[in-house]
Design a protein around this motif. Structure first.
Motif, PDB file in Angstrom:
ATOM      1  N   PRO A 139      19.579  48.160  40.618  1.00  0.00           N
ATOM      2  CA  PRO A 139      19.858  49.060  41.734  1.00  0.00           C
ATOM      3  C   PRO A 139      19.386  50.482  41.454  1.00  0.00           C
ATOM      4  O   PRO A 139      19.264  50.907  40.305  1.00  0.00           O
ATOM      5  CB  PRO A 139      21.384  48.992  41.852  1.00  0.00           C
ATOM      6  N   VAL A 141      19.548  54.296  40.979  1.00  0.00           N
ATOM      7  CA  VAL A 141      20.552  55.225  40.466  1.00  0.00           C
ATOM      8  C   VAL A 141      20.138  56.642  40.868  1.00  0.00           C
ATOM      9  O   VAL A 141      19.051  57.099  40.464  1.00  0.00           O
ATOM     10  CB  VAL A 141      20.689  55.128  38.936  1.00  0.00           C
ATOM     11  N   ALA A 287      26.726  51.347  51.556  1.00  0.00           N
ATOM     12  CA  ALA A 287      26.565  50.547  50.334  1.00  0.00           C
ATOM     13  C   ALA A 287      25.152  50.012  50.206  1.00  0.00           C
ATOM     14  O   ALA A 287      24.545  50.034  49.121  1.00  0.00           O
ATOM     15  CB  ALA A 287      27.571  49.405  50.328  1.00  0.00           C
ATOM     16  N   ASN A 290      22.189  52.266  49.008  1.00  0.00           N
ATOM     17  CA  ASN A 290      22.080  52.480  47.565  1.00  0.00           C
ATOM     18  C   ASN A 290      21.769  51.197  46.800  1.00  0.00           C
ATOM     19  O   ASN A 290      20.893  51.183  45.923  1.00  0.00           O
ATOM     20  CB  ASN A 290      23.374  53.093  47.037  1.00  0.00           C
ATOM     21  N   ALA A 291      22.447  50.088  47.135  1.00  0.00           N
ATOM     22  CA  ALA A 291      22.327  48.847  46.354  1.00  0.00           C
ATOM     23  C   ALA A 291      21.310  47.880  46.920  1.00  0.00           C
ATOM     24  O   ALA A 291      20.896  46.947  46.223  1.00  0.00           O
ATOM     25  CB  ALA A 291      23.689  48.156  46.269  1.00  0.00           C
ATOM     26  N   ASN A 317      29.152  48.383  45.139  1.00  0.00           N
ATOM     27  CA  ASN A 317      29.220  49.780  44.692  1.00  0.00           C
ATOM     28  C   ASN A 317      30.271  50.576  45.478  1.00  0.00           C
ATOM     29  O   ASN A 317      29.938  51.532  46.180  1.00  0.00           O
ATOM     30  CB  ASN A 317      27.851  50.441  44.834  1.00  0.00           C
ATOM     31  N   SER A 319      32.452  52.745  44.619  1.00  0.00           N
ATOM     32  CA  SER A 319      32.589  54.169  44.279  1.00  0.00           C
ATOM     33  C   SER A 319      31.530  55.001  44.991  1.00  0.00           C
ATOM     34  O   SER A 319      31.806  56.137  45.427  1.00  0.00           O
ATOM     35  CB  SER A 319      32.497  54.354  42.759  1.00  0.00           C
ATOM     36  N   TYR A 320      30.337  54.456  45.133  1.00  0.00           N
ATOM     37  CA  TYR A 320      29.279  55.153  45.862  1.00  0.00           C
ATOM     38  C   TYR A 320      29.696  55.344  47.319  1.00  0.00           C
ATOM     39  O   TYR A 320      29.522  56.434  47.889  1.00  0.00           O
ATOM     40  CB  TYR A 320      27.975  54.368  45.767  1.00  0.00           C
TER      41      TYR A 320
END
Length: 338
Positions: A139, A141, A287, A290-291, A317, A319-320
């Motif tokens: 993923p 970062v 989500a 990002n992922a 993810n 927390s993201y």
């Protein structure tokens, strides 16, 4: 005296004859004459002329109109038609057809089939939008959360210019070209969503380059450039501020269409649910940005009786997602540009 005695004896013998004939009448004995022995031309008000079940069930009742007539007595030719007219029964009909309608058995009601049990909830059909490409092996970062120091191949634009570009990109309604030849008309994105994603990814640094290849303000991956330009018929350059935020907003739009079509019946509303306060579609979009959409799923089930839709997200993810939603509320960029 002798003649008188003989006459008296003769008269006495004639008076006893009818009584003997009535008591012992047989097939060869002629019926006595007189009003009591003759069959009546009209039916009498006896059970034999009544349409009651007893009269109908007795075969001799219709054959003998008089209860006092002997076995050899024959009914008058007018007796039977008169009885038929007065009772409404046909002489030649069987006994069960001449019975009263009230005596007919009640019809048996047809059995009512038992109500079928409602079917179990079924999985909703697949997405209308084309499926996403395979998720990258690792993923993305964001450079601000990475231990690898990013590079700056070009200078950063002022925060005010970045904010303006993000607002412009968020406010554009877009048309997504589908693989089946159709299109999806998408509404404008929430401005705070686009700004929060950019702040989480780069801190609004337009000239930054992450170690994993993420470019600029929206951290656009190289493979995303050609993908989004093809879906929205654009030629955006990720190395320019305008092109970079345009590509990032397009990716968010595509994710809204993908999850909105596949899991929410074509609804693209990112606002909280009035009843629960939850934001399932917004969470999925954040989500997957990002992922990757290949790793973020929403399993939905529709109740066939009520039509209610329930689902559970698969978010790798959380927390993201929590950080971006917190940034949408706190809007830290207002201090940086104020």
């Amino acid at each position: 005296m002798t003649a008188l005695a003989v006459s008296t004896a003769l008269l006495t013998g004639c008076g006893s004859k009818p009584a003997d004939a009535t008591a012992g009448a047989g097939p060869t004995t002629p019926a006595a004459t007189g009003p009591d022995a003759s069959p009546s031309p009209t039916p009498s008000a006896t059970p034999s002329a009544s349409p009651s079940p007893t009269a109908s069930a007795s075969p001799s009742a219709s054959a003998s109109p008089s209860a006092t007539a002997g076995k050899s007595a024959k009914p008058s030719p007018t007796a039977t038609p008169s009885a038929a007219r007065s009772t409404g029964a046909k002489p030649a009909e069987p006994a069960q057809k001449a019975s009263s309608p009230a005596a007919a058995p009640a019809p048996v009601p047809a059995p009512v089939p038992a109500a079928a049990a409602p079917p179990a909830p079924t999985q909703k059909p697949g997405p209308v939008a084309p499926p996403p490409p395979p998720a990258p092996p690792t993923p993305h970062v964001p450079p601000l959360q990475s231990s690898c120091k990013p590079s700056y191949p070009q200078p950063n634009e002022p925060k005010e210019a970045v904010g303006t570009a993000l607002t412009t990109a968020a406010g554009q309604p877009r048309t997504l070209n589908l693989s089946n030849g159709g299109t999806d008309r998408l509404p404008a994105l929430p401005v705070n969503l686009v700004k929060a994603i950019a702040w989480q990814e780069s801190g609004w640094q337009s000239g930054i380059l992450a170690c994993d290849g993420g470019i600029g303000t929206m951290q656009i991956m190289p493979a995303t450039v050609s993908w989004m330009n093809g879906k929205f018929a654009t030629t955006s350059d990720p190395n320019t501020l305008a092109g970079n935020v345009q590509l990032g907003a397009q990716l968010l739009d595509w994710l809204v269409a993908y999850y909105g079509d596949s899991s929410f019946g074509g609804k693209y509303d990112l606002s909280p649910d009035p009843a629960t306060g939850k934001t399932p579609l917004l969470d999925l979009v954040i989500a997957a940005y990002n992922a990757g959409a290949g790793k973020v799923h929403y399993n939905t089930v529709t109740d066939p009786v009520t039509g209610a839709v329930s689902g559970s997200p698969e978010i790798p993810n959380p927390s993201y997602v929590a950080n971006v939603k917190s940034l949408m509320s706190s809007a830290p960029w207002t201090k940086a540009t104020g």
